[in-house]
Structures are given as structure tokens and as C-alpha cells.
Design a protein around this motif. Structure first.
Motif, PDB file in Angstrom:
ATOM      1  N   PHE A 108      29.206 -11.049  25.294  1.00 35.22           N
ATOM      2  CA  PHE A 108      30.336 -10.476  24.547  1.00 35.22           C
ATOM      3  C   PHE A 108      29.811  -9.446  23.542  1.00 35.22           C
ATOM      4  O   PHE A 108      30.340  -8.342  23.439  1.00 35.22           O
ATOM      5  N   TRP A 109      28.761  -9.815  22.807  1.00 33.41           N
ATOM      6  CA  TRP A 109      28.181  -8.874  21.852  1.00 33.41           C
ATOM      7  C   TRP A 109      27.591  -7.658  22.578  1.00 33.41           C
ATOM      8  O   TRP A 109      27.794  -6.515  22.151  1.00 33.41           O
ATOM      9  N   HIS A 110      26.889  -7.886  23.673  1.00 31.85           N
ATOM     10  CA  HIS A 110      26.297  -6.786  24.452  1.00 31.85           C
ATOM     11  C   HIS A 110      27.398  -5.832  24.907  1.00 31.85           C
ATOM     12  O   HIS A 110      27.238  -4.609  24.864  1.00 31.85           O
ATOM     13  N   HIS A 111      28.534  -6.386  25.317  1.00 32.56           N
ATOM     14  CA  HIS A 111      29.681  -5.574  25.719  1.00 32.56           C
ATOM     15  C   HIS A 111      30.195  -4.727  24.537  1.00 32.56           C
ATOM     16  O   HIS A 111      30.538  -3.559  24.700  1.00 32.56           O
ATOM     17  N   ILE A 112      30.243  -5.310  23.338  1.00 30.29           N
ATOM     18  CA  ILE A 112      30.675  -4.562  22.147  1.00 30.29           C
ATOM     19  C   ILE A 112      29.742  -3.379  21.911  1.00 30.29           C
ATOM     20  O   ILE A 112      30.188  -2.260  21.617  1.00 30.29           O
ATOM     21  N   GLU A 113      28.441  -3.607  22.040  1.00 30.13           N
ATOM     22  CA  GLU A 113      27.461  -2.529  21.861  1.00 30.13           C
ATOM     23  C   GLU A 113      27.696  -1.416  22.891  1.00 30.13           C
ATOM     24  O   GLU A 113      27.640  -0.237  22.554  1.00 30.13           O
ATOM     25  N   HIS A 114      27.966  -1.789  24.155  1.00 29.36           N
ATOM     26  CA  HIS A 114      28.229  -0.769  25.183  1.00 29.36           C
ATOM     27  C   HIS A 114      29.564  -0.061  24.940  1.00 29.36           C
ATOM     28  O   HIS A 114      29.687   1.140  25.207  1.00 29.36           O
ATOM     29  N   LEU A 115      30.552  -0.771  24.431  1.00 29.79           N
ATOM     30  CA  LEU A 115      31.828  -0.129  24.084  1.00 29.79           C
ATOM     31  C   LEU A 115      31.607   0.915  22.994  1.00 29.79           C
ATOM     32  O   LEU A 115      32.138   2.026  23.070  1.00 29.79           O
ATOM     33  N   LEU A 116      30.805   0.577  22.022  1.00 30.69           N
ATOM     34  CA  LEU A 116      30.476   1.516  20.951  1.00 30.69           C
ATOM     35  C   LEU A 116      29.762   2.757  21.503  1.00 30.69           C
ATOM     36  O   LEU A 116      30.057   3.892  21.117  1.00 30.69           O
ATOM     37  N   LEU A 117      28.840   2.557  22.433  1.00 30.33           N
ATOM     38  CA  LEU A 117      28.146   3.689  23.073  1.00 30.33           C
ATOM     39  C   LEU A 117      29.119   4.552  23.870  1.00 30.33           C
ATOM     40  O   LEU A 117      29.057   5.782  23.822  1.00 30.33           O
ATOM     41  N   LEU A 118      30.034   3.911  24.588  1.00 33.09           N
ATOM     42  CA  LEU A 118      31.018   4.642  25.387  1.00 33.09           C
ATOM     43  C   LEU A 118      31.942   5.470  24.494  1.00 33.09           C
ATOM     44  O   LEU A 118      32.202   6.647  24.784  1.00 33.09           O
ATOM     45  N   ILE A 119      32.412   4.892  23.415  1.00 36.78           N
ATOM     46  CA  ILE A 119      33.285   5.620  22.481  1.00 36.78           C
ATOM     47  C   ILE A 119      32.570   6.854  21.948  1.00 36.78           C
ATOM     48  O   ILE A 119      33.145   7.947  21.890  1.00 36.78           O
ATOM     49  N   GLN A 120      31.315   6.698  21.588  1.00 36.05           N
ATOM     50  CA  GLN A 120      30.556   7.835  21.072  1.00 36.05           C
ATOM     51  C   GLN A 120      30.355   8.905  22.141  1.00 36.05           C
ATOM     52  O   GLN A 120      30.460  10.104  21.858  1.00 36.05           O
ATOM     53  N   ALA A 121      30.079   8.491  23.375  1.00 35.45           N
ATOM     54  CA  ALA A 121      29.873   9.450  24.460  1.00 35.45           C
ATOM     55  C   ALA A 121      31.156  10.228  24.743  1.00 35.45           C
ATOM     56  O   ALA A 121      31.098  11.405  25.095  1.00 35.45           O
ATOM     57  N   GLN A 122      32.294   9.576  24.571  1.00 39.23           N
ATOM     58  CA  GLN A 122      33.569  10.227  24.867  1.00 39.23           C
ATOM     59  C   GLN A 122      34.086  11.096  23.718  1.00 39.23           C
ATOM     60  O   GLN A 122      34.797  12.070  23.951  1.00 39.23           O
ATOM     61  N   THR A 123      33.742  10.749  22.495  1.00 34.84           N
ATOM     62  CA  THR A 123      34.329  11.447  21.340  1.00 34.84           C
ATOM     63  C   THR A 123      33.404  12.442  20.667  1.00 34.84           C
ATOM     64  O   THR A 123      33.871  13.321  19.950  1.00 34.84           O
ATOM     65  N   GLY A 124      32.103  12.295  20.852  1.00 34.96           N
ATOM     66  CA  GLY A 124      31.156  13.157  20.154  1.00 34.96           C
ATOM     67  C   GLY A 124      30.759  12.620  18.784  1.00 34.96           C
ATOM     68  O   GLY A 124      29.823  13.120  18.170  1.00 34.96           O
ATOM     69  N   TRP A 125      31.456  11.609  18.300  1.00 29.05           N
ATOM     70  CA  TRP A 125      31.086  10.957  17.038  1.00 29.05           C
ATOM     71  C   TRP A 125      29.793  10.194  17.261  1.00 29.05           C
ATOM     72  O   TRP A 125      29.546   9.669  18.344  1.00 29.05           O
ATOM     73  N   ARG A 126      28.934  10.135  16.261  1.00 27.21           N
ATOM     74  CA  ARG A 126      27.658   9.439  16.386  1.00 27.21           C
ATOM     75  C   ARG A 126      27.469   8.444  15.249  1.00 27.21           C
ATOM     76  O   ARG A 126      27.523   8.819  14.079  1.00 27.21           O
ATOM     77  N   LEU A 127      27.231   7.186  15.617  1.00 26.20           N
ATOM     78  CA  LEU A 127      26.915   6.143  14.654  1.00 26.20           C
ATOM     79  C   LEU A 127      25.589   6.491  13.998  1.00 26.20           C
ATOM     80  O   LEU A 127      24.614   6.775  14.675  1.00 26.20           O
ATOM     81  N   GLY A 128      25.548   6.503  12.693  1.00 28.68           N
ATOM     82  CA  GLY A 128      24.311   6.817  11.980  1.00 28.68           C
ATOM     83  C   GLY A 128      23.977   8.301  11.961  1.00 28.68           C
ATOM     84  O   GLY A 128      22.917   8.678  11.482  1.00 28.68           O
ATOM     85  N   GLY A 129      24.860   9.140  12.502  1.00 29.44           N
ATOM     86  CA  GLY A 129      24.650  10.590  12.462  1.00 29.44           C
ATOM     87  C   GLY A 129      23.562  11.115  13.378  1.00 29.44           C
ATOM     88  O   GLY A 129      23.122  12.253  13.232  1.00 29.44           O
ATOM     89  N   GLY A 130      23.095  10.321  14.346  1.00 29.16           N
ATOM     90  CA  GLY A 130      22.038  10.756  15.254  1.00 29.16           C
ATOM     91  C   GLY A 130      22.521  11.775  16.267  1.00 29.16           C
ATOM     92  O   GLY A 130      23.701  12.116  16.336  1.00 29.16           O
ATOM     93  N   ALA A 131      21.600  12.273  17.055  1.00 26.07           N
ATOM     94  CA  ALA A 131      21.920  13.282  18.071  1.00 26.07           C
ATOM     95  C   ALA A 131      22.535  12.665  19.323  1.00 26.07           C
ATOM     96  O   ALA A 131      23.250  13.344  20.058  1.00 26.07           O
TER      97      ALA A 131
END
Length: 186
Positions: A108-131
Motif C-alpha cells: 500500500f505504501w509502495h503504491h502511494i510512492e508510485h502514485l506520487l511519482l505518476l502525479i509528478q510525471a503528469q503535472t511537471g510538479w516536483r517533490l523537493g524541487g528536483g529535476a
């Protein structure tokens, strides 16, 4: 969902966790172990063979490089694994259920991490301001190592649950997974 659809779904889930449980678990284990092997292969490519990170794509990623870059594919796998862990859960009880629940919780937690990655890939927003997209724990641990770790800590309790479940006495299990016990002569 209609009453008929709910009853059909319930019957299907019951069958999956009783008479088809052994087959379902075997097929699921093959897929999970193959996925885990991909992460291990990628780590070997980097740390044993000295490949650069962009070249280390596991086994399937070599002929199909888009696999390693597709957040949709990674998220899809994470959600399918989560759903299957949930669907196959009712076939377990006792100690095997505890191990299966541990795998489910970690996934469940691993899925949350992948959801966060997917959201960033789709929106251009970056957690922590990284590239590049980053998961929460990835802010502290590199992605290759983190995902090998996640897949390891989901796979191990899942396999332990299956082994404990298969060794349960036939009268302790609702399905046909149990290995028949040979009585020991006194």
C-alpha cells in the motif's frame, strides 16, 4: 453494482480463495518474482557490471527502454499488485494471514510512492524541487536501491505467507493449498 453483479463477484472471489487459490498464488508468485528479478538484475548491472544508470535497465528494459521510463506502467503494476494482494487475502488465516497483511501494508505504501511519482510525471510538479519526479523516501535513498528494497520487503513476507499457508493443516485452511500431511507413527 447490481445485486447479481455483487453475487457473481463474491462467488468469483470465493472461488479464487478456495478451489483456485493454489493456482492463483502460483501465478501471482511467478509474476512478483519475475518483477523482483528485474530489480535485482538492474542492481547487478550497476554494482557488479559497472554500467551507468541510464544503461542499467534490467532484462526487459534493454530491448524495451520505455518500460523503465513509464510511470504509468510502474504505477499500473503497483496498483495491480495491491489489488491482487487484497483479493487473495481472504484465503489466508492465522500466521499466514499476518505475513500476507504485512506484504499488503508495505505494498500500500509502495503504491502511494508510485502514485506520487505518476502525479509528478503528469503535472511537471516536483517533490523537493528536483529535476525529476521523486517519491518521499527517494529524497533520502536513490531510486534503484529504494525500489529494489521495496520489492524485497513486499516479496519476502508474501512468500513466507504462502509457505506457512501451504504447510497449514488441511482443517485450518479453506482452500486446497495445504500439503497433505503423512501421519507420524508413534
Amino acid at each position: 453494482m447490481t445485486t447479481l453483479e455483487a453475487a457473481t463477484s463474491s462467488k468469483w472471489i470465493t472461488a479464487l480463495n478456495t478451489k483456485y487459490h493454489k493456482v492463483a498464488l502460483t501465478l501471482f508468485a511467478i509474476v512478483v518474482l519475475a518483477h523482483w528479478a528485474e530489480h535485482i538484475a538492474q542492481a547487478v548491472q550497476i554494482y557488479a557490471l559497472g554500467w551507468k544508470l541510464p544503461d542499467a535497465r534490467g532484462v526487459l528494459g534493454l530491448p524495451f527502454p520505455w518500460l523503465i521510463k513509464s510511470e504509468w506502467m510502474h504505477y499500473g503494476y503497483a496498483i495491480i499488485m495491491l489489488v491482487l494482494l487484497w483479493m487473495l487475502r481472504s484465503g489466508f488465516d492465522g500466521r499466514s494471514r499476518q505475513w500476507w497483511n504485512l506484504a499488503l501494508g508495505i505494498q500500500f505504501w509502495h503504491h502511494i510512492e508510485h502514485l506520487l511519482l505518476l502525479i509528478q510525471a503528469q503535472t511537471g510538479w516536483r517533490l523537493g524541487g528536483g529535476a525529476a519526479p521523486s517519491s518521499i523516501i527517494q529524497l533520502f535513498v536513490p531510486r534503484v536501491e529504494l525500489h529494489l528494497f521495496y520489492n524485497t520487503i513486499v516479496t519476502i513476507p508474501m512468500i513466507i505467507a504462502m509457505v506457512v499457508h501451504r504447510r497449514a493443516a488441511a482443517d485450518e485452511s479453506l482452500c486446497t493449498c495445504s500439503v497433505p500431511r503423512v501421519p507420524v507413527a508413534a
